[in-house]
Design an enzyme around this catalytic site. Structure first.
Site, PDB file in Angstrom:
ATOM      1  N   LYS A   1       0.756  -1.181   0.067  1.00 13.62           N
ATOM      2  CA  LYS A   1       0.153  -0.021   0.133  1.00 13.62           C
ATOM      3  C   LYS A   1       1.084   1.200   0.176  1.00 13.62           C
ATOM      4  O   LYS A   1       0.651   2.059  -0.693  1.00 13.62           O
ATOM      5  CB  LYS A   1      -1.050  -0.086   1.135  1.00 13.62           C
ATOM      6  CG  LYS A   1      -1.544   1.391   1.371  1.00 13.62           C
ATOM      7  CD  LYS A   1      -2.963   1.023   2.543  1.00 13.62           C
ATOM      8  CE  LYS A   1      -2.575   0.910   3.734  1.00 13.62           C
ATOM      9  NZ  LYS A   1      -2.716   2.225   4.616  1.00 13.62           N
TER      10      LYS A   1
ATOM     11  N   GLY B   1      -3.847   8.337   5.854  1.00 14.74           N
ATOM     12  CA  GLY B   1      -2.858   9.076   6.686  1.00 14.74           C
ATOM     13  C   GLY B   1      -1.519   9.391   5.898  1.00 14.74           C
ATOM     14  O   GLY B   1      -0.952  10.382   5.826  1.00 14.74           O
TER      15      GLY B   1
ATOM     16  N   ARG C   1      -6.621  12.642  13.567  1.00 11.78           N
ATOM     17  CA  ARG C   1      -5.058  12.077  13.940  1.00 11.78           C
ATOM     18  C   ARG C   1      -4.265  13.443  13.794  1.00 11.78           C
ATOM     19  O   ARG C   1      -4.531  14.259  13.221  1.00 11.78           O
ATOM     20  CB  ARG C   1      -4.770  11.228  12.760  1.00 11.78           C
ATOM     21  CG  ARG C   1      -5.579   9.933  12.910  1.00 11.78           C
ATOM     22  CD  ARG C   1      -5.296   8.759  11.972  1.00 11.78           C
ATOM     23  NE  ARG C   1      -4.052   8.337  11.819  1.00 11.78           N
ATOM     24  CZ  ARG C   1      -3.538   7.627  10.931  1.00 11.78           C
ATOM     25  NH1 ARG C   1      -4.360   7.155   9.917  1.00 11.78           N
ATOM     26  NH2 ARG C   1      -2.108   7.190  11.283  1.00 11.78           N
TER      27      ARG C   1
ATOM     28  N   SER D   1       8.324   7.826  12.914  1.00 11.31           N
ATOM     29  CA  SER D   1       7.313   7.936  11.914  1.00 11.31           C
ATOM     30  C   SER D   1       7.880   7.969  10.433  1.00 11.31           C
ATOM     31  O   SER D   1       8.548   9.041  10.068  1.00 11.31           O
ATOM     32  CB  SER D   1       6.286   8.897  12.175  1.00 11.31           C
ATOM     33  OG  SER D   1       5.542   9.125  11.076  1.00 11.31           O
TER      34      SER D   1
ATOM     35  N   GLN E   1       5.866   8.442   7.936  1.00 17.86           N
ATOM     36  CA  GLN E   1       5.265   9.305   7.298  1.00 17.86           C
ATOM     37  C   GLN E   1       5.821  10.738   7.501  1.00 17.86           C
ATOM     38  O   GLN E   1       5.990  11.505   6.657  1.00 17.86           O
ATOM     39  CB  GLN E   1       3.861   9.338   7.896  1.00 17.86           C
ATOM     40  CG  GLN E   1       3.151   7.804   7.453  1.00 17.86           C
ATOM     41  CD  GLN E   1       1.838   7.700   7.711  1.00 17.86           C
ATOM     42  OE1 GLN E   1       1.237   8.842   8.665  1.00 17.86           O
ATOM     43  NE2 GLN E   1       1.099   6.797   7.442  1.00 17.86           N
TER      44      GLN E   1
ATOM     45  N   ASP F   1       2.270  -1.889  12.335  1.00 21.97           N
ATOM     46  CA  ASP F   1       1.124  -2.248  11.974  1.00 21.97           C
ATOM     47  C   ASP F   1       0.405  -3.899  12.361  1.00 21.97           C
ATOM     48  O   ASP F   1      -0.668  -4.089  11.926  1.00 21.97           O
ATOM     49  CB  ASP F   1       0.781  -2.130  10.407  1.00 21.97           C
ATOM     50  CG  ASP F   1       1.073  -0.491  10.147  1.00 21.97           C
ATOM     51  OD1 ASP F   1       0.607   0.241  10.996  1.00 21.97           O
ATOM     52  OD2 ASP F   1       1.336  -0.068   8.929  1.00 21.97           O
TER      53      ASP F   1
ATOM     54  N   LYS G   1      -3.428   5.707  15.639  1.00 20.39           N
ATOM     55  CA  LYS G   1      -3.385   5.148  14.246  1.00 20.39           C
ATOM     56  C   LYS G   1      -5.226   5.283  13.877  1.00 20.39           C
ATOM     57  O   LYS G   1      -5.746   6.188  14.534  1.00 20.39           O
ATOM     58  CB  LYS G   1      -3.438   3.377  14.560  1.00 20.39           C
ATOM     59  CG  LYS G   1      -1.626   3.286  14.684  1.00 20.39           C
ATOM     60  CD  LYS G   1      -0.962   3.893  13.507  1.00 20.39           C
ATOM     61  CE  LYS G   1       0.502   3.845  13.733  1.00 20.39           C
ATOM     62  NZ  LYS G   1       1.300   4.469  12.788  1.00 20.39           N
TER      63      LYS G   1
ATOM     64  N   ARG H   1      -5.643   1.931  18.717  1.00 17.84           N
ATOM     65  CA  ARG H   1      -5.462   0.603  18.659  1.00 17.84           C
ATOM     66  C   ARG H   1      -5.120  -0.334  19.996  1.00 17.84           C
ATOM     67  O   ARG H   1      -5.037  -1.413  20.143  1.00 17.84           O
ATOM     68  CB  ARG H   1      -4.418   0.004  17.753  1.00 17.84           C
ATOM     69  CG  ARG H   1      -4.933   0.328  16.154  1.00 17.84           C
ATOM     70  CD  ARG H   1      -4.337  -0.206  15.117  1.00 17.84           C
ATOM     71  NE  ARG H   1      -4.802   0.120  13.785  1.00 17.84           N
ATOM     72  CZ  ARG H   1      -4.235   0.419  12.490  1.00 17.84           C
ATOM     73  NH1 ARG H   1      -2.870   0.073  12.566  1.00 17.84           N
ATOM     74  NH2 ARG H   1      -4.670   0.417  11.595  1.00 17.84           N
TER      75      ARG H   1
ATOM     76  N   ARG I   1      -7.304  -3.230   9.963  1.00 16.54           N
ATOM     77  CA  ARG I   1      -6.576  -3.788  10.518  1.00 16.54           C
ATOM     78  C   ARG I   1      -7.335  -4.666  11.919  1.00 16.54           C
ATOM     79  O   ARG I   1      -7.048  -5.816  12.295  1.00 16.54           O
ATOM     80  CB  ARG I   1      -5.508  -3.139  11.281  1.00 16.54           C
ATOM     81  CG  ARG I   1      -4.575  -2.397  10.353  1.00 16.54           C
ATOM     82  CD  ARG I   1      -3.341  -3.126   9.737  1.00 16.54           C
ATOM     83  NE  ARG I   1      -2.499  -2.376   8.586  1.00 16.54           N
ATOM     84  CZ  ARG I   1      -2.616  -2.783   7.499  1.00 16.54           C
ATOM     85  NH1 ARG I   1      -2.769  -3.886   7.069  1.00 16.54           N
ATOM     86  NH2 ARG I   1      -1.730  -1.764   6.661  1.00 16.54           N
TER      87      ARG I   1
END
Ligand code: S3P
Length: 428
Positions: free
Chosen positions: A19, A92, A120, A163, A165, A312, A339, A343, A387
């Protein structure tokens, strides 16, 4: 959706392309010169969000819904101010990485997302991008995020959270920061799909110890990339085959980037029986086939250092720990709370629905495992989190009474064909 207990899982198959690489390829292809070809595109709501966003920015994308997507890049500074907001959906990665690229464009851009994405934290990207010279405004720290591009200057940025990202947003902005190198310092290494893809595009990205450095560019060449299967999409099947006696599973062509496959190491430490073979390299990423057979698991502890490499997969780790002999725990994973859902909450609630003994902590959870099927019988509420829906599905298969999954369709965020594939491999 109800998932009944299964005897085993059997079969050989591939899973959708990674992804995060699919999203990165669309975003970088959008600012390359000429046509880029993305093969093995991992089709899902989150990757289609990347296509939607670059189209809104004036980029032509050829996409017939198959596994190949072609992006006709608008050039490094060629993105056009859209009429309305850029809808990133649940993704995200799209919101944060696009922000890094938009910081180098002329114009004003507003990035929005669904309710979960809006909650987020986005100051984590706003802060370094402001430091580089862009105007960035968040909404109560979240989305909508406004980005007004400007002349960027290079920075050296120490990541406050591990992170990929945030790292990627800064590196992408660094491509536009004339006059020097942009460096991201990450104390704990996070996935390096961005760095590898940039290298495929002949961009200089260097890692020295904890420093990752990118040089600015005048232009980006178009590229061809072949994307292997997403390890995170394979992981639910790996857990099912490990926990169900008599299983035999072959997952072909899985990306085994070592910064993504911490869960393999953890499962092996617990006694899992996973063969990694046919190792090769595709478009700068390591790929292999995985063969999984059942095993009796023993408990283990996952500590902070290891967390980014299986962030993840921690929901699935919790389930495996529930059937592993002894006390397992995860420490230093407070990022789980940021997330698609919190989670730590959603995983502990899911395990309770299975009647697994689990306790939540601020930065992780503890699981008291027993090597028998959990009772099950409860309801797993995915709350829009793909998830958690997949965790519920595997939980149902390995349980004695099955589970009911609320919001099961959320698997479409990363893996629309998940339940069909699960049905094909399940033996009852
Ligand atoms: C991702 C990085 C991770 C991960 C997410 C995808 C990426 O997030 O949880 O699913 O593609 O870079 P963070 O960077 O927020 O840890």
């Amino acid at each position: 959706m109800r998932i009944e207990p299964a005897a085993s899982v059997q079969g050989a198959f591939a899973v959708p392309g990674v992804k995060g690489i699919s999203q990165r390829a669309v975003l970088l292809g959008a600012v390359a010169d000429g046509e880029s070809e993305i093969r093995g595109f991992g089709r899902a709501e989150d990757t289609e969000a990347a296509i939607r966003v670059v189209r809104a920015l004036g980029v032509e994308v050829e996409d017939d819904g198959g596994e190949t997507v072609r992006v006709r890049g608008a050039g490094l500074r060629g993105l056009r101010e859209p009429d309305g907001a850029l809808d990133c959906g649940n993704a995200g990665t799209v919101l944060r990485l696009a922000s890094g690229i938009l910081a180098g464009q002329e114009g004003q851009f507003v990035l929005t997302g669904d309710e979960s994405l809006s909650r987020r934290p986005q100051e984590r990207i706003a802060e370094p991008l402001r430091e580089m010279g862009a105007r960035v405004e968040t909404t109560n720290g979240g989305a909508p995020v406004l980005v007004e591009g400007g002349a960027l200057t290079p920075i050296r940025y120490v990541l406050p959270v591990a992170s990929a990202q945030v790292k990627s947003a800064v590196l992408f902005a660094g491509l536009y920061a004339a006059g020097g190198e942009t460096t991201v310092v990450e104390r704990l290494p996070s996935r390096d799909h961005s760095e590898r893809l940039l290298r495929e595009m002949d961009v200089q990205v260097v890692r020295r110890g904890v420093d990752v450095t990118v040089s600015p560019v005048e232009r980006l060449p178009s590229f061809r990339v072949e994307i292997a299967g997403d390890f995170s999409a394979a992981a639910p099947f790996i857990v099912a085959a490990t926990l169900l006696h008599g299983s035999e599973l072959l997952v072909e062509g899985v990306n085994i980037n070592p910064l993504r496959t911490g869960f393999l190491d953890v499962l092996e430490r617990m006694g899992a029986n996973i063969a990694v073979f046919n190792r090769r390299t595709d478009s700068g990423e390591p790929v292999a086939d995985l063969e999984v057979r059942p095993a009796e698991l023993v408990a283990t502890v996952v500590r902070r250092r290891e967390v980014p490499r299986l962030i993840d997969e921690l929901p699935l780790f919790a389930l495996a720990a529930g059937m592993a002999r002894g006390e397992s725990a995860v420490w230093g994973a407070e990022e789980l709370r940021k997330k698609e859902t919190d989670r730590i909450e959603t995983v502990t609630n899911a395990l309770k629905a299975l009647a697994v003994r689990v306790t939540a902590r601020d930065d992780g959870f503890g699981v008291r495992g027993v090597p028998t099927r959990p009772k099950g019988g409860g309801v797993v509420r995915a709350g829009g989190d793909h998830r958690i829906a997949m965790l519920g599905a595997i939980g149902g298969l390995v349980s004695r009474e099955g589970v009911e999954i609320e919001d099961a369709e959320s698997v479409g965020v990363s893996f629309p064909g998940f339940f069909d594939l699960l049905e094909t491999v399940t033996q009852r």
